[in-house]
Design an enzyme around this catalytic site. Structure first.
Site, PDB file in Angstrom:
ATOM      1  N   GLU A   1      -3.474  -4.262   9.608  1.00  0.00           N
ATOM      2  CA  GLU A   1      -3.883  -5.142   8.646  1.00  0.00           C
ATOM      3  C   GLU A   1      -5.708  -5.317   8.795  1.00  0.00           C
ATOM      4  O   GLU A   1      -6.503  -6.049   7.768  1.00  0.00           O
ATOM      5  CB  GLU A   1      -3.524  -6.318   8.302  1.00  0.00           C
TER       6      GLU A   1
ATOM      7  N   TYR B   1      -4.081 -10.386  10.003  1.00  0.00           N
ATOM      8  CA  TYR B   1      -5.587 -10.027   9.076  1.00  0.00           C
ATOM      9  C   TYR B   1      -6.891 -10.647  10.178  1.00  0.00           C
ATOM     10  O   TYR B   1      -7.918  -9.621   9.766  1.00  0.00           O
ATOM     11  CB  TYR B   1      -5.204 -10.716   8.006  1.00  0.00           C
TER      12      TYR B   1
ATOM     13  N   ASP C   1       8.632  -9.663  10.847  1.00  0.00           N
ATOM     14  CA  ASP C   1       7.572 -10.529   9.830  1.00  0.00           C
ATOM     15  C   ASP C   1       7.447 -11.298  10.838  1.00  0.00           C
ATOM     16  O   ASP C   1       6.703 -11.775   9.094  1.00  0.00           O
ATOM     17  CB  ASP C   1       9.280 -10.389   9.073  1.00  0.00           C
TER      18      ASP C   1
ATOM     19  N   HIS D   1      -8.397  -4.127  -1.142  1.00  0.00           N
ATOM     20  CA  HIS D   1      -7.383  -4.456   0.241  1.00  0.00           C
ATOM     21  C   HIS D   1      -6.518  -2.820   0.223  1.00  0.00           C
ATOM     22  O   HIS D   1      -6.336  -2.206   1.255  1.00  0.00           O
ATOM     23  CB  HIS D   1      -6.064  -5.409   0.585  1.00  0.00           C
ATOM     24  N   GLU D   2      -5.352  -2.871  -0.613  1.00  0.00           N
ATOM     25  CA  GLU D   2      -4.726  -2.119  -0.545  1.00  0.00           C
ATOM     26  C   GLU D   2      -5.268  -0.389  -0.307  1.00  0.00           C
ATOM     27  O   GLU D   2      -4.638   0.596  -0.255  1.00  0.00           O
ATOM     28  CB  GLU D   2      -3.540  -2.215  -2.033  1.00  0.00           C
TER      29      GLU D   2
ATOM     30  N   HIS E   1      -6.049   0.472   2.934  1.00  0.00           N
ATOM     31  CA  HIS E   1      -5.341   0.804   3.417  1.00  0.00           C
ATOM     32  C   HIS E   1      -4.743   2.584   3.543  1.00  0.00           C
ATOM     33  O   HIS E   1      -4.392   2.991   5.026  1.00  0.00           O
ATOM     34  CB  HIS E   1      -3.657   0.569   3.568  1.00  0.00           C
TER      35      HIS E   1
ATOM     36  N   GLU F   1       0.696  -1.510  -0.003  1.00  0.00           N
ATOM     37  CA  GLU F   1       0.152  -0.178   0.327  1.00  0.00           C
ATOM     38  C   GLU F   1       1.000   1.576  -0.030  1.00  0.00           C
ATOM     39  O   GLU F   1       0.287   2.245   0.418  1.00  0.00           O
ATOM     40  CB  GLU F   1      -1.105  -0.114   0.967  1.00  0.00           C
TER      41      GLU F   1
HETATM   42  N1  BES Z   1       1.026  -4.646   4.140  1.00  0.00           N
HETATM   43  C1  BES Z   1       1.429  -5.407   3.236  1.00  0.00           C
HETATM   44  C2  BES Z   1       2.179  -6.294   2.970  1.00  0.00           C
HETATM   45  C3  BES Z   1       3.005  -6.458   4.064  1.00  0.00           C
HETATM   46  C4  BES Z   1       2.321  -6.636   5.135  1.00  0.00           C
HETATM   47  C5  BES Z   1       4.570  -6.307   3.267  1.00  0.00           C
HETATM   48  C6  BES Z   1       3.715  -6.759   6.518  1.00  0.00           C
HETATM   49  C7  BES Z   1       5.443  -6.599   4.207  1.00  0.00           C
HETATM   50  C8  BES Z   1       5.440  -6.901   5.486  1.00  0.00           C
HETATM   51  C9  BES Z   1      -0.467  -5.644   2.373  1.00  0.00           C
HETATM   52  O1  BES Z   1      -1.168  -4.843   2.726  1.00  0.00           O
HETATM   53  C10 BES Z   1      -1.013  -6.968   2.191  1.00  0.00           C
HETATM   54  O2  BES Z   1      -1.735  -7.538   3.242  1.00  0.00           O
HETATM   55  N2  BES Z   1      -1.144  -8.311   1.087  1.00  0.00           N
HETATM   56  C11 BES Z   1      -1.672  -9.403   1.203  1.00  0.00           C
HETATM   57  C12 BES Z   1      -2.499  -8.897  -0.200  1.00  0.00           C
HETATM   58  C13 BES Z   1      -3.675  -8.777   0.918  1.00  0.00           C
HETATM   59  C14 BES Z   1      -4.883  -9.035  -0.235  1.00  0.00           C
HETATM   60  C15 BES Z   1      -4.203  -9.426   2.682  1.00  0.00           C
HETATM   61  C16 BES Z   1      -0.713 -10.312  -0.209  1.00  0.00           C
HETATM   62  O3  BES Z   1       0.706  -9.415   0.192  1.00  0.00           O
HETATM   63  O4  BES Z   1      -0.912 -11.340  -0.008  1.00  0.00           O
HETATM   64 ZN    ZN Z   2      -2.232  -5.314   4.034  1.00  0.00          ZN
END
Ligand code: BES
Ligand code: ZN
Length: 600
Positions: A312, A377, A369, A289-290, A293, A265
């Site tokens: 999230e 989520y 991480d 989703h993005e 954010h 995002e």
């Molecule tokens: N912000 C996250 C991606 C992220 C989280 C990157 C933690 C690094 C550390 C992004 O918004 C995300 O959640 N992406 C998901 C998709 C979503 C529909 C659940 C993905 O990449 O799968």
């Molecule tokens: Zn996210």
């Protein structure tokens, strides 16, 4: 609130604005230049601390009203995940510090791609991914989500490239005498460091609406424009629910396939995987989703990564509400239902480390991480769903709208959230608040038993069809099935079905050759678990091309578990694909497959 993942001490010296000047060098794989940080110094003087990891610091100056002079600075000990703190002595009267530096070719927050790893195979490509604490690998910064800065940037690239950032780009691009190009950007809204982002490559732009467009390599941009045609409507929908969009423009950049996430995002410029380009708009919930954010996360931000669920969980809740408004109740209900099943699986899989299934995490001493699980989520979203049901949709929507308006451009923590539930939803009544027993959600494991009941009705027809398939091999009537219907079906295939049954299913439904990556990945997983060799060529090409961790983990995991020859194959494919994967995906898979010190 001390952030366990940042050395910054904002009480003494807080970064407020960044002027970044960088040269992009594809041959050396470095970014080099200066980060000029304007500081807020409540005590007038002291030590300004920045996070760095793997940066080569050439010199540091302090800037006062009278000009620039060399600063005294010290680089602390280097730790594996956190990197090294850069401590700069800032005298009275100083306004800013200027840090000259160069990033390492191995910076984990940057991926440098060869032309062969791009769609058009013409030019190399660079993109950054800073969340959670990788910004420090390409900019010295106060790398905590609780600290916000505005930024301006000047980026110099070789001839023939376009640069984009999580910022507004100047219309004017300067061609320098040596043929290089210079781009200027500004991000006028204060953002946390994890939202600083850059991409450089052979990029084209296609306008979609008054405040939206897509960026991608030239051969991809039309497909992206088709897929994401609803962008403008998506913004209108979320604005209708939760208040105005605060970020001027909203563009989506489609990256080469090694991008380790579905989407990221970055403000004004979501970064997305090309695996969303299914050709039928069936995976746009990731973009919803993005975009969501832009309210939860970018506008109102978790103060440390221990409160990741506030980013999230809120965003998944907003995503589902927007999907419901845009694409209908049954689409949203199916997504809730499938997610619930996945959450149950995650909780079961994490039963050995129950504290990791709490919403409030304790990530000090660990890689943030580690907190990026289904819990933040889906357990997070489910808690908001629970509150929606308890207090009614209208009341809960007003609550969320006020949450975003009140905390706009600021940090939030779990305690604040609880105080808000008590004051605003429970009208300050302690008994009412206590009766919610939110501590079971926040500081307790698994899915509490007051979670809203599972909404099975929307996928009943799948359950009955998969039951007959499992029993007799009867093929489903699946012509019009959505992604979520297919995912449910594939999830419920019995481990004892025969390879012949699966082959007939594939012949009838064309699963192996589908364009929807979500369905293909799940089907390949089923294929691997049954050692269905007819899917292996597709499996291999998928793993060689796609770097999205969400798909790599289950596919390599299934291969590694299915048999000795499966593990051999996993390692064989991994050894060849690994150089093309992003550091984030590599870190996960190295651990999973036992890849150490450059080999197995
Ligand atoms: N912000 C996250 C991606 C992220 C989280 C990157 C933690 C690094 C550390 C992004 O918004 C995300 O959640 N992406 C998901 C998709 C979503 C529909 C659940 C993905 O990449 O799968
Ligand atoms: Zn996210």
């Amino acid at each position: 609130m001390q952030d366990p993942h940042s050395a910054a001490n904002p009480a003494v010296a807080k970064a407020v604005h960044l002027d970044l000047t960088l040269d992009v060098d594809f041959d050396r794989r470095t970014l080099s230049g200066t980060a000029l940080w304007t500081l807020d110094l409540p005590r007038g003087a002291g030590t300004a601390t920045f996070d760095t990891r793997g940066l080569d610091i050439t010199s540091v100056d302090v800037v006062t009203g009278k000009g620039k002079s060399r600063a005294k600075y010290r680089l602390g000990a280097d730790a594996p995940i956190l990197g090294a703190a850069l401590n700069i002595e800032v005298p009275t009267g100083a306004r800013a510090v200027s840090i000259r530096y160069k990033s390492s070719p191995n910076a984990a927050g940057l991926q440098w791609l060869e032309p062969s790893q791009t769609a058009d195979r013409k030019l190399p490509f660079l993109y950054s991914q800073a969340q959670a604490i990788l910004a420090r690998t390409f900019v010295p910064c106060q790398d905590s989500p609780g600290i916000r800065v505005t930024y301006n940037a000047t980026i110099r690239t070789p001839a023939g490239f376009e640069a984009v950032m999580s910022a507004i780009r100047d219309d004017e691009v300067t061609s320098l005498p040596d043929g290089r190009r210079e781009f200027r950007f500004s991000q006028p809204h204060p953002i946390p460091s994890y939202l600083i982002a850059i991409a450089v490559g052979d990029l084209a732009q296609r306008e979609l609406g008054p405040r939206t467009s897509v960026w991608a390599e030239p051969s991809v941009v039309e497909k992206a424009a088709f897929e994401f045609a609803d962008l403008e409507r998506m913004i209108d929908t979320i604005e209708g629910l939760y208040g105005p969009y605060a970020w001027n423009r909203y563009d989506v950049l489609v990256l080469p396939p090694s991008f380790p996430f579905g989407g990221m995002e970055n403000p004004m410029m979501t970064f997305a995987t090309p695996t969303l380009l299914a050709g039928d708009r069936s995976l746009v919930n990731v973009i919803v989703h993005e975009l969501a954010h832009s309210w939860s996360g970018n506008l109102v931000t978790n103060e440390t990564w221990n409160d990741f669920w506030l980013n999230e969980g809120f965003t998944v809740y907003l995503e589902r509400r927007a999907v419901e408004a845009l694409y209908g109740t049954s689409v949203a209900r199916r997504q809730w239902t499938n997610a619930r099943r996945a959450l149950r699986g995650t909780c079961a899989a994490m039963s050995a480390t129950p504290a990791d299934t709490h919403l409030r995490l304790a990530l000090a001493g660990r890689d943030p991480d580690d907190g990026m699980t289904e819990i933040a989520y889906e357990k997070g979203a489910l808690l908001l769903r629970r509150l929606e049901f308890e207090f009614g949709r209208d009341v809960f929507d007003q609550f969320l709208k006020a949450w975003f308006a009140t905390h706009a451009f600021g940090p939030v923590g779990t305690e604040l959230f609880l105080a808000w539930v008590r004051e605003r939803l429970c009208a300050g009544k302690s008994e009412r608040f206590a009766a919610l027993r939110l501590e079971r959600w926040i500081d307790g494991p698994g899915i509490p038993d007051d979670a809203p009941p599972e909404d099975l009705g929307v996928l009943d027809h799948i359950e009955s069809q998969v039951a007959s398939f499992n029993a007799t091999g009867a093929l489903p009537s699946a012509e019009a099935w959505s992604t979520d219907e297919w995912l449910r079906f594939l999830d419920l295939i019995d481990p004892n079905v025969t390879r012949a049954q699966l082959t007939l299913l594939d012949e009838a439904c064309g699963l192996t050759l589908r364009r929807n990556a979500e369905v293909v990945a799940r089907w390949l997983e089923v294929g691997v678990k049954h050692e269905l060799k007819s899917v292996y060529p597709r499996l291999e090409s998928f793993l060689m091309e796609v770097g999205r961790r969400k798909y790599l983990k289950p596919l390599y995991g299934a291969l590694a578990l299915v048999s000795v020859s499966g593990l051999d194959l996993a390692r064989h494919i991994y050894a060849r694909s690994r150089p093309g994967y992003h550091a984030i995906s590599r870190a996960t898979l190295d651990k999973m497959l036992g890849f150490e010190g450059g080999g197995f």
